[in-house]
Scaffold this motif. Structure first.
Motif, PDB file in Angstrom:
ATOM      1  N   SER A 271      16.325  62.322  30.394  1.00 30.22           N
ATOM      2  CA  SER A 271      15.929  62.125  32.138  1.00 30.22           C
ATOM      3  C   SER A 271      17.361  61.856  33.085  1.00 30.22           C
ATOM      4  O   SER A 271      17.262  61.089  33.874  1.00 30.22           O
ATOM      5  CB  SER A 271      15.225  61.346  32.540  1.00 30.22           C
ATOM      6  OG  SER A 271      13.445  61.421  31.576  1.00 30.22           O
ATOM      7  N   PHE A 272      18.352  62.174  32.620  1.00 31.97           N
ATOM      8  CA  PHE A 272      19.320  61.056  33.009  1.00 31.97           C
ATOM      9  C   PHE A 272      20.825  62.553  33.429  1.00 31.97           C
ATOM     10  O   PHE A 272      21.257  63.735  32.996  1.00 31.97           O
ATOM     11  CB  PHE A 272      20.765  60.697  32.002  1.00 31.97           C
ATOM     12  CG  PHE A 272      21.391  60.554  32.355  1.00 31.97           C
ATOM     13  CD1 PHE A 272      21.963  58.903  32.903  1.00 31.97           C
ATOM     14  CD2 PHE A 272      22.976  60.798  32.752  1.00 31.97           C
ATOM     15  CE1 PHE A 272      22.804  58.520  32.792  1.00 31.97           C
ATOM     16  CE2 PHE A 272      24.452  60.459  32.906  1.00 31.97           C
ATOM     17  CZ  PHE A 272      23.734  59.324  33.460  1.00 31.97           C
ATOM     18  N   LYS A 273      20.872  62.693  34.765  1.00 34.41           N
ATOM     19  CA  LYS A 273      21.455  63.721  35.288  1.00 34.41           C
ATOM     20  C   LYS A 273      22.723  63.809  36.467  1.00 34.41           C
ATOM     21  O   LYS A 273      22.222  63.472  37.445  1.00 34.41           O
ATOM     22  CB  LYS A 273      20.607  65.491  36.070  1.00 34.41           C
ATOM     23  CG  LYS A 273      20.758  66.346  36.390  1.00 34.41           C
ATOM     24  CD  LYS A 273      20.101  67.547  37.238  1.00 34.41           C
ATOM     25  CE  LYS A 273      20.737  68.583  37.602  1.00 34.41           C
ATOM     26  NZ  LYS A 273      19.758  69.096  37.979  1.00 34.41           N
ATOM     27  N   PHE A 274      23.585  64.494  36.602  1.00 35.18           N
ATOM     28  CA  PHE A 274      24.915  64.035  37.230  1.00 35.18           C
ATOM     29  C   PHE A 274      24.093  64.963  38.203  1.00 35.18           C
ATOM     30  O   PHE A 274      24.792  66.322  38.453  1.00 35.18           O
ATOM     31  CB  PHE A 274      25.707  64.300  36.390  1.00 35.18           C
ATOM     32  CG  PHE A 274      26.633  62.895  35.618  1.00 35.18           C
ATOM     33  CD1 PHE A 274      26.896  61.786  36.816  1.00 35.18           C
ATOM     34  CD2 PHE A 274      26.682  63.064  34.842  1.00 35.18           C
ATOM     35  CE1 PHE A 274      27.751  60.962  35.553  1.00 35.18           C
ATOM     36  CE2 PHE A 274      26.934  62.355  33.756  1.00 35.18           C
ATOM     37  CZ  PHE A 274      27.288  60.678  34.499  1.00 35.18           C
ATOM     38  N   SER A 275      25.324  64.736  39.769  1.00 34.75           N
ATOM     39  CA  SER A 275      25.264  65.810  40.886  1.00 34.75           C
ATOM     40  C   SER A 275      26.016  65.239  41.512  1.00 34.75           C
ATOM     41  O   SER A 275      26.270  64.156  41.157  1.00 34.75           O
ATOM     42  CB  SER A 275      23.363  64.959  41.268  1.00 34.75           C
ATOM     43  OG  SER A 275      23.600  63.651  41.644  1.00 34.75           O
ATOM     44  N   ASP A 276      26.388  66.626  42.278  1.00 36.21           N
ATOM     45  CA  ASP A 276      27.176  66.037  43.179  1.00 36.21           C
ATOM     46  C   ASP A 276      27.168  64.423  43.992  1.00 36.21           C
ATOM     47  O   ASP A 276      26.657  64.281  44.681  1.00 36.21           O
ATOM     48  CB  ASP A 276      27.466  66.846  44.381  1.00 36.21           C
ATOM     49  CG  ASP A 276      27.854  68.446  43.913  1.00 36.21           C
ATOM     50  OD1 ASP A 276      28.265  68.352  42.898  1.00 36.21           O
ATOM     51  OD2 ASP A 276      27.560  69.576  44.666  1.00 36.21           O
ATOM     52  N   TYR A 277      28.574  64.258  44.163  1.00 33.51           N
ATOM     53  CA  TYR A 277      28.582  62.651  44.878  1.00 33.51           C
ATOM     54  C   TYR A 277      29.226  63.090  46.165  1.00 33.51           C
ATOM     55  O   TYR A 277      30.863  63.184  46.164  1.00 33.51           O
ATOM     56  CB  TYR A 277      29.555  61.916  44.192  1.00 33.51           C
ATOM     57  CG  TYR A 277      29.946  60.243  44.788  1.00 33.51           C
ATOM     58  CD1 TYR A 277      28.649  59.948  45.067  1.00 33.51           C
ATOM     59  CD2 TYR A 277      31.578  60.127  44.971  1.00 33.51           C
ATOM     60  CE1 TYR A 277      29.375  58.330  45.708  1.00 33.51           C
ATOM     61  CE2 TYR A 277      31.472  58.971  45.735  1.00 33.51           C
ATOM     62  CZ  TYR A 277      30.182  57.775  46.129  1.00 33.51           C
ATOM     63  OH  TYR A 277      30.675  56.742  46.761  1.00 33.51           O
ATOM     64  N   LYS A 278      28.986  63.084  47.460  1.00 31.38           N
ATOM     65  CA  LYS A 278      28.671  63.187  48.859  1.00 31.38           C
ATOM     66  C   LYS A 278      29.542  64.454  48.928  1.00 31.38           C
ATOM     67  O   LYS A 278      30.422  64.607  50.052  1.00 31.38           O
ATOM     68  CB  LYS A 278      29.502  61.842  49.220  1.00 31.38           C
ATOM     69  CG  LYS A 278      29.087  60.492  49.349  1.00 31.38           C
ATOM     70  CD  LYS A 278      29.705  59.542  49.687  1.00 31.38           C
ATOM     71  CE  LYS A 278      28.713  58.026  49.227  1.00 31.38           C
ATOM     72  NZ  LYS A 278      30.096  56.933  49.638  1.00 31.38           N
ATOM     73  N   GLY A 279      28.881  64.979  48.339  1.00 32.27           N
ATOM     74  CA  GLY A 279      29.879  66.642  48.222  1.00 32.27           C
ATOM     75  C   GLY A 279      31.103  66.728  48.005  1.00 32.27           C
ATOM     76  O   GLY A 279      32.208  68.151  47.971  1.00 32.27           O
ATOM     77  N   LYS A 280      32.007  65.731  47.523  1.00 29.92           N
ATOM     78  CA  LYS A 280      33.162  65.823  46.607  1.00 29.92           C
ATOM     79  C   LYS A 280      33.577  66.454  45.687  1.00 29.92           C
ATOM     80  O   LYS A 280      32.426  66.705  44.164  1.00 29.92           O
ATOM     81  CB  LYS A 280      33.971  64.595  47.272  1.00 29.92           C
ATOM     82  CG  LYS A 280      33.999  63.470  47.393  1.00 29.92           C
ATOM     83  CD  LYS A 280      34.738  62.133  47.474  1.00 29.92           C
ATOM     84  CE  LYS A 280      33.974  61.254  48.715  1.00 29.92           C
ATOM     85  NZ  LYS A 280      34.909  60.158  48.739  1.00 29.92           N
TER      86      LYS A 280
END
Length: 333
Positions: A271-280
């Protein structure tokens, strides 16, 4: 009654108090030279930081009974006993946690064969504020003479300045020579103070890179074992530790491709997922449960030449994490 003759270390401390006290009073600055007590008989390594960083002031120091001021002046006995709040076992103090990442220094500290002091005696919040103190250059010159005097009294086998640009670069009498380097970052430098050879390493306010710890430790230990008998050249160190230095250079120039979808696919069962950070572009974040009620805030940066992953508390600094000791233990192996 005849006055008792002062010891060399008491004379050394008294000179510091006579010089620093008027400056401290005028500019309302806290001052002290030693962090740890002066280890007069057993200092194999003299560890020298930049300056105290608690941003204290003369008024509060003078009024604090733990600093043992008499008639507005610190006693020489107090100065020689070091900072009354010095605590080697304070796990919140990242200085010693990080310093002990270097195996040679860890052993020296744990065997209590060191003295730890600062080369600039006045307290500020950071190095930039230190440079703004009135009479900065004159104070540095006094500090250099004071440091050389102490070295002649306790005769350490090795003197290490913690800090390169804000440390040895400032107080060396000669142009500093780089011995170990990873990319543009210098990890071991050589300078002199009053013709005494001293060495600079990065300040342990930040972690030492994994690939640097072992080569740096080996070089410091080699200098410690041999320098008292003869001067060790940069060329000798490079020849002696060619393989270790090559590994260190390689560790700082790792190039690899990162596929964020593949990483997330591997981590989905947790249940660990990376997502975009502040659109960078190329920077991702993920939040996961830590120890107890804590949350860990991860950052993954794949846009720069050196990819990295880092984490902290989602609400504050890493060192505020309740489980930091366990995490540090696991990282250290």
């Amino acid at each position: 009654m005849e006055n008792k003759k002062m010891t060399k270390q008491e004379e050394w401390a008294n000179k510091i108090i006579i010089y620093c006290n008027p400056i401290a009073q005028k500019q309302n600055l806290e001052y002290y030279s030693l962090q740890s007590p002066l280890n007069i008989d057993n200092t194999d390594v003299l560890i020298v930081g930049v300056n105290p960083r608690n941003n204290g002031n003369y008024k509060s120091q003078n009024e604090n009974e733990n600093w043992e001021f008499i008639n507005g002046r610190m006693t020489s006995d107090r100065l020689l006993k070091g900072n009354p709040y010095f605590n080697l076992n304070d796990t919140d103090w990242r200085f010693f946690t990080n310093l002990k990442q270097i195996e040679f220094l860890r052993q020296i500290v744990e065997d209590n064969k060191y003295t730890y002091m600062n080369y600039f005696y006045f307290s500020t919040s950071n190095a930039m504020q230190m440079r703004k103190i009135e009479g900065f250059r004159e104070i540095v010159e006094f500090s250099k003479k004071s440091l050389a005097d102490l070295i002649s009294i306790i005769k350490p086998k090795l003197t290490i300045i913690l800090g390169v640009s804000e440390g040895l670069d400032i107080i060396s009498d000669i142009a500093v020579e780089t011995i170990l380097q990873q990319g543009n970052k210098r990890f071991l430098t050589l300078g002199t103070i009053n013709n005494i050879r001293v060495y600079g390493v990065p300040h342990p306010s930040r972690n030492y890179a994994l690939g640097v710890r072992e080569p740096l430790s080996k070089c410091l230990e080699y200098l410690f074992q041999n320098e008292p008998q003869r001067e060790i050249s940069k060329e000798e160190i490079i020849l002696k530790f060619t393989g270790d230095i090559a590994k260190m250079s390689e560790s700082g120039n790792i190039h690899f491709n990162v596929n964020i979808e593949r990483i997330n696919d591997r981590l989905k069962e947790y249940s660990f997922k990376f997502s975009d950070y502040k659109g960078k572009t190329g920077i991702y974040k993920a939040i996961c449960k830590g120890i107890g009620e804590e949350e860990l805030d991860f950052r993954l940066d794949i846009k720069s030449g050196k990819k990295y992953i880092a984490f902290r508390s989602s609400k504050s600094d890493f060192f505020d994490l309740e489980g930091k000791d366990l995490i540090l233990k696991e990282i250290a192996g």
